[in-house]
Design a protein around this motif. Structure first.
Motif, PDB file in Angstrom:
ATOM      1  N   ILE A   1       0.957  -1.200  -0.198  1.00 45.70           N
ATOM      2  CA  ILE A   1      -0.009  -0.025  -0.053  1.00 45.70           C
ATOM      3  C   ILE A   1       0.844   1.096   0.130  1.00 45.70           C
ATOM      4  CG2 ILE A   1      -1.657   1.368   1.111  1.00 45.70           C
ATOM      5  CD1 ILE A   1      -2.837  -1.370   2.310  1.00 45.70           C
TER       6      ILE A   1
ATOM      7  N   ILE B   1       3.112  -1.489   4.421  1.00 40.60           N
ATOM      8  CA  ILE B   1       2.372  -0.344   4.469  1.00 40.60           C
ATOM      9  C   ILE B   1       3.365   0.840   4.620  1.00 40.60           C
ATOM     10  CG2 ILE B   1       0.579   1.083   6.075  1.00 40.60           C
ATOM     11  CD1 ILE B   1      -0.142  -1.901   6.860  1.00 40.60           C
TER      12      ILE B   1
ATOM     13  N   ALA C   1       0.208   5.793   4.710  1.00 44.08           N
ATOM     14  CA  ALA C   1      -0.765   5.008   3.967  1.00 44.08           C
ATOM     15  C   ALA C   1      -2.283   5.260   4.353  1.00 44.08           C
ATOM     16  CB  ALA C   1      -0.364   3.736   4.044  1.00 44.08           C
TER      17      ALA C   1
ATOM     18  N   ILE D   1       5.435  -1.256   8.738  1.00 46.36           N
ATOM     19  CA  ILE D   1       4.644  -0.227   8.915  1.00 46.36           C
ATOM     20  C   ILE D   1       5.648   1.060   8.791  1.00 46.36           C
ATOM     21  CG2 ILE D   1       3.086   0.929  10.161  1.00 46.36           C
ATOM     22  CD1 ILE D   1       2.422  -1.843  11.713  1.00 46.36           C
TER      23      ILE D   1
ATOM     24  N   SER E   1       2.049   5.950   9.074  1.00 48.91           N
ATOM     25  CA  SER E   1       0.988   5.326   8.328  1.00 48.91           C
ATOM     26  C   SER E   1      -0.246   5.355   8.820  1.00 48.91           C
ATOM     27  CB  SER E   1       1.656   3.588   8.189  1.00 48.91           C
ATOM     28  OG  SER E   1       2.960   3.445   7.636  1.00 48.91           O
TER      29      SER E   1
END
Length: 382
Positions: free
Chosen positions: A276, A299, A303, A322, A326
């Protein structure tokens, strides 16, 4: 240029007048270099021998002499500006390169700009911080350089002719955020390069049509061209390197999700998505729940930043990373379930999500994950 021609003409006439044979010898010194006295006036009359002629020539003298002085003083300055203008040509309040192939600068208060035919490049910062509302480009434009329309806050419309093959990084950064706003962008048919963060911060952009044959870059994961287009609700695509499904712009292989414009309260990400990208869900104000696929691995930065209604996120097994912020600025986010596969939580991942207190850790790994989360809660150093 009109003033220059006028001054040249005056100087020529003046020179001819001074060379008039009737009085050029005796009267020249009196006429040019010394103040007028009764004696010199009488001498001038004697030389010319005609009172009417004297009056006319005196009148011409007092009119033309100041212009001659101005001409002598102004011409060097004009010449210097002409030298400086070798690389620039002015067209009202728009500055072009001398060869006419680049638009270099636009006056801050100019509202409408019709770019001259023949221009191939819109230079970096050409429209920076201007009040322009409408831009019309000819089909000769090929390149929008980085930051070309940076901070054109009042921009409402701009055509991107099919001749454009390159849009530089941050080319439209913060465009159209004030006034009526830039509502729609149609990318050129032959666009070959779309660079990082090209439409970063185009708050008012609602509709985007993607054309061309440009390929996404690995750098897009953290420098997404469509990041922070929080009002975007429609994406259409004819570029063979991308696809749009369920309101989500993805790479054609379905592995990278670049932007979600799905306005539903419950959004399910398609299985097969592994990454993502930056800000893919940023600003999705209506989304209350997101279902993430087991294929997800990464991620990226921002995001889910600014998802105001989401309150619970379950990260599936397989997620390893992550990124920065995020899940920042998610005021209703209360619970995140972390998978055993998670290896990295970057500092600041949960910044300004003040109600996030409940982290569900994998069984038997509570201490390890608690330390990872605590380390990530430190504010970023900027």
């Amino acid at each position: 240029m009109t003033l220059i021609y006028l001054l040249v003409g005056i100087a020529v006439v003046h020179a001819l007048f001074l060379l008039y044979p009737v009085y050029r010898d005796e009267a020249l010194d009196v006429y040019l270099w010394t103040p007028w006295t009764e004696e010199k006036y009488a001498l001038f009359r004697k030389v010319t021998g005609n009172n009417k002629q004297v009056r006319i020539r005196l009148l011409i003298n007092w009119i033309l002499w100041p212009f001659l002085i101005i001409f002598i003083l102004v011409m060097p300055v004009v010449f210097l500006f002409k030298l400086q203008g070798i690389l620039k040509e002015y067209d009202g309040e728009v500055t072009y390169s001398k060869d006419g192939k680049a638009l270099l600068n636009v006056a801050e208060n100019l509202r409408r700009v019709k770019v001259k035919k023949g221009v191939e490049v819109i230079a970096s910062f050409a429209f920076d911080s201007t009040q322009v509302t409408h831009i019309k480009m000819p089909n000769t434009v090929k390149i929008l350089e980085p930051y070309a329309l940076l901070r054109a806050h009042y921009l409402e419309s701009v055509n991107l002719p099919d001749s454009i093959i390159t849009i530089g990084k941050y080319a439209f950064q913060y465009c159209g955020g004030l006034g009526k706003g830039l509502k729609r962008i149609v990318l050129p048919k032959y666009l070959h390069h779309l660079n990082e963060n090209a439409f970063f911060g185009c708050d008012g952009l609602k509709k985007l049509k993607i054309r061309g044959d440009f390929m996404w870059k690995a750098s897009w994961q953290n420098d997404n061209p469509f990041y922070y287009t929080k009002s975007l609700v429609e994406i259409k695509n004819t570029n063979p390197n991308f696809k749009v499904e369920n309101g989500m712009l993805m790479s054609v292989d379905g592995k990278i999700l670049f932007r979600c414009v799905n306005e539903g309260k419950r959004v399910a990400v398609k299985d097969g998505v592994e990454i993502i990208a930056q800000g893919a869900f940023g600003g999705r104000d209506r989304m209350e729940e997101v279902i993430l696929p087991n294929s997800l691995r990464m991620i990226c930065v921002y995001a889910f930043s600014g998802c105001k209604l989401i309150d619970n996120v379950v990260l599936p097994e397989g997620v390893e990373y992550i990124g920065i912020e995020s899940f920042s600025f998610c005021p209703n986010l209360k619970t995140i379930t972390l998978p055993t596969s998670l290896k990295t939580i970057v500092c600041g991942a949960f910044d300004h999500s003040d109600h996030l207190q409940n982290f569900v850790y994998p069984k038997g790994m509570e201490d390890e994950f608690k330390k990872m989360v605590d380390d990530a809660k430190y504010d970023l150093p900027f």
